[in-house]
Each structure stands twice: as structure tokens, then as C-alpha cells.
Design an enzyme around this catalytic site. Sequence first.
Site, short mmCIF file in Angstrom:
data_model
loop_
_atom_site.label_atom_id
_atom_site.label_comp_id
_atom_site.label_asym_id
_atom_site.label_seq_id
_atom_site.Cartn_x
_atom_site.Cartn_y
_atom_site.Cartn_z
N SER A 141 44.85 -49.68 -40.47
CA SER A 141 44.93 -49.61 -38.39
C SER A 141 45.88 -50.75 -38.54
CB SER A 141 43.26 -49.49 -38.55
OG SER A 141 43.55 -50.02 -37.26
N TYR A 155 36.11 -54.58 -38.41
CA TYR A 155 36.55 -53.15 -38.27
C TYR A 155 38.29 -53.74 -38.68
CZ TYR A 155 39.89 -49.31 -37.07
OH TYR A 155 39.94 -47.75 -37.19
P1 NDP Z 1 37.94 -39.38 -35.83
O1 NDP Z 1 36.34 -39.67 -35.90
O2 NDP Z 1 38.68 -38.55 -35.05
O3 NDP Z 1 37.67 -38.19 -37.60
C1 NDP Z 1 36.97 -39.14 -38.04
C2 NDP Z 1 37.16 -37.88 -39.63
O4 NDP Z 1 36.90 -38.53 -40.78
C3 NDP Z 1 36.06 -36.30 -39.14
O5 NDP Z 1 36.72 -35.46 -40.10
C4 NDP Z 1 34.99 -37.26 -39.89
O6 NDP Z 1 33.99 -36.27 -40.19
C5 NDP Z 1 35.51 -38.24 -41.35
N1 NDP Z 1 34.34 -38.92 -41.81
C6 NDP Z 1 33.96 -40.05 -41.14
N2 NDP Z 1 33.19 -40.60 -41.54
C7 NDP Z 1 32.70 -39.97 -42.39
C8 NDP Z 1 32.28 -40.49 -44.27
N3 NDP Z 1 31.49 -41.03 -44.64
N4 NDP Z 1 32.96 -39.48 -44.89
C9 NDP Z 1 33.50 -38.32 -45.46
N5 NDP Z 1 34.52 -38.00 -43.94
C10 NDP Z 1 34.38 -39.08 -42.71
O7 NDP Z 1 39.16 -40.12 -36.49
P2 NDP Z 1 39.97 -40.55 -36.42
O8 NDP Z 1 41.01 -39.19 -36.86
O9 NDP Z 1 40.40 -41.37 -35.59
O10 NDP Z 1 40.65 -41.78 -37.72
C11 NDP Z 1 40.85 -40.97 -38.79
C12 NDP Z 1 41.37 -42.64 -39.68
O11 NDP Z 1 42.07 -43.69 -38.64
C13 NDP Z 1 40.56 -43.81 -39.49
O12 NDP Z 1 40.62 -44.43 -41.07
C14 NDP Z 1 40.76 -44.74 -38.33
O13 NDP Z 1 39.36 -45.58 -38.60
C15 NDP Z 1 42.09 -44.26 -38.55
N6 NDP Z 1 42.69 -45.19 -37.49
C16 NDP Z 1 42.36 -44.06 -36.29
C17 NDP Z 1 43.43 -44.70 -35.18
C18 NDP Z 1 42.83 -43.87 -34.22
O14 NDP Z 1 43.50 -44.60 -33.01
N7 NDP Z 1 42.44 -43.25 -33.38
C19 NDP Z 1 43.59 -46.00 -35.49
C20 NDP Z 1 43.87 -46.68 -35.94
C21 NDP Z 1 43.45 -45.98 -37.74
P3 NDP Z 1 33.29 -35.25 -39.84
O15 NDP Z 1 33.90 -35.00 -38.61
O16 NDP Z 1 32.24 -34.59 -40.75
O17 NDP Z 1 32.22 -36.47 -38.87
#
Ligand code: NDP
Length: 246
Positions: A141, A155
Amino acid sequence: MSTLTHKVALVTGGSRGIGAAVAQRLTADGAHVALTYAHSKDRADGVVAAIEAAGGRALALQADSADPAQIGSAVEETVRAFGRLDILVNNAGTGAFGPLDQLPLEDIDRMIDVNIRGVVAGTREALRHLADNGRIINIGSINADRLPFPGGSVYGMTKAAVAGLTRGLARELGPRGITVNNIQPGPTDTDSNSADGPNAGNMLRWTALGRFGTTDEIAALASYLAGPEAAFVTGASIDIDGGFAA
Ligand code: NDP
């Protein structure tokens, strides 16, 4: 032939958001992709159905990244289903925000377990199979480098850890031609950070471009890093943030 024909990828957290877009993009590039999810079986099955409707091959696997045994099983199932592993995308992540002295310890542990330990454990398991000249792509991030608001210290710490891991692993795996890179998105429109959510106004102010990124834009960078043209890029943390860190 597409750029990733004959390649196999595992994308953690591929049921929604950035991970789902990355899984769809890598299959459009020709890879076979396994994607994990924590809870959203229906959403994960929907991503697989969309990929298959577009002519790709994908597989959804339930695996909580906080549990090394579950990630290990996901790696094994990926290799069993598709015969090899070339690309690991450590995308699954979670965020909890608030002043450090008010943030529940369970939330802190969960961020450390998923965002740091899950990435380390998933990578260790994947390394049992990852092919020479393979790719490890972490989704960190921009908050590793810039936190313009209070309440994101843990975070940000977890994502800074991912950047550090990326550099060290690049050194370890370079002799095998495996590259290790860290994508650092800025505000990206997903369930966890919606472009019309309560914090959207601030997010827009903090970017130079005055908008959220799209998951497809993040997936395009992952596609580049996964492909042959990025073979000389390793150990890098690459900002894709609309100027959030500028
Ligand atoms: P979302 O909340 O939209 O999606 C999260 C995804 O990760 C889902 O598929 C979820 O599965 C899965 N997930 C969450 N926890 C677990 C776990 N313990 N084990 C397996 N799968 C898990 O997140 P984003 O797409 O926004 O974020 C994705 C990545 O990008 C993260 O690492 C986040 O920190 C990073 N990020 C996001 C930003 C943003 O602005 N969106 C900015 C910077 C970084 P399920 O559907 O089953 O819950």
C-alpha cells in the site's frame, strides 16, 4: 500465444476488489489462475464463472491467509489442478483504523496475521513449487510510505513490512531468475475503500489526479510485472497512487 500462456498463478484474496481484477487480467493474458477467498464463496465462484465465460481457466479455493496450513493446502491444490506454479500474487489483506490505544488487540493481531504473516507463510509454501524465472507480486500500500491521516499506524506498519520483505526476497531469489515486487496502490475503488464511501472526499484531496484508481489499473501493473518484459524489475516497491505520495 499470449504473454502468460502455459503459466500458472495463485492470487490470494481473489473473490473481490483488486485480487479479482488481477485474477481476471492474468487469465486474459493466458495464465491458469487459482484464487483464494476467506468467506465469500459466492463471489469467488462468480469470478471463476466470469473467467470461464471469457474462455479462461480458474479455480476458487477457500483459504484464510491468517492460517499457514490453509494457505499451504491452497498452494498444493493449485499445483495438483494445474501442474505447476509460476506466479504468486500476495493480495489478501485487511485494514482496521483508529488511534493505537483504542484499536482492539484482536484487530491488530488480525492485520499482522493476514498482511504480514500470511504473506510470509504463503510465500514459503509457494517456494516449494515456484518455477525458475517465476514471479512474486505483493500488493502492499502507498500507506507504507505516506499516511496523511491519523489512525493507520498498524496498517501502514504491515505494508512497510511487505516492502522490506520484497527487497530481501529479491536478493534470495534473484539467482533463480525469480523476481519479487511490491505494488503500492493509492485509493482504489473497492468494497474496502469505496469511491463513494465516507472517506472518499479526503482520499480525492490527497491524490494529484483527484480520483480513485480502478482495480483494472492495478491489475494492468500486475500483468506487466508477471510478464516477460518485466524480467529486470525486482525488489521494487512501485507506487500506483494517482500522485498520493507526490
Ligand atoms: P477488498 O476488501 O475489496 O477484498 C479483499 C479480498 O481479500 C477479498 O477477496 C477477501 O476475501 C480477501 N481476504 C481478506 N482477508 C482474507 C484472508 N484472511 N484470507 C484470504 N482472503 C482474504 O480489498 P481490496 O481489493 O481493496 O484490497 C486488496 C489488497 O490491496 C489488500 O492487501 C489491501 O490492503 C490493498 N490495498 C487496497 C487499497 C484500496 O484503496 N482498495 C489501497 C492500497 C492497498 P472474502 O471476499 O472472502 O472476504
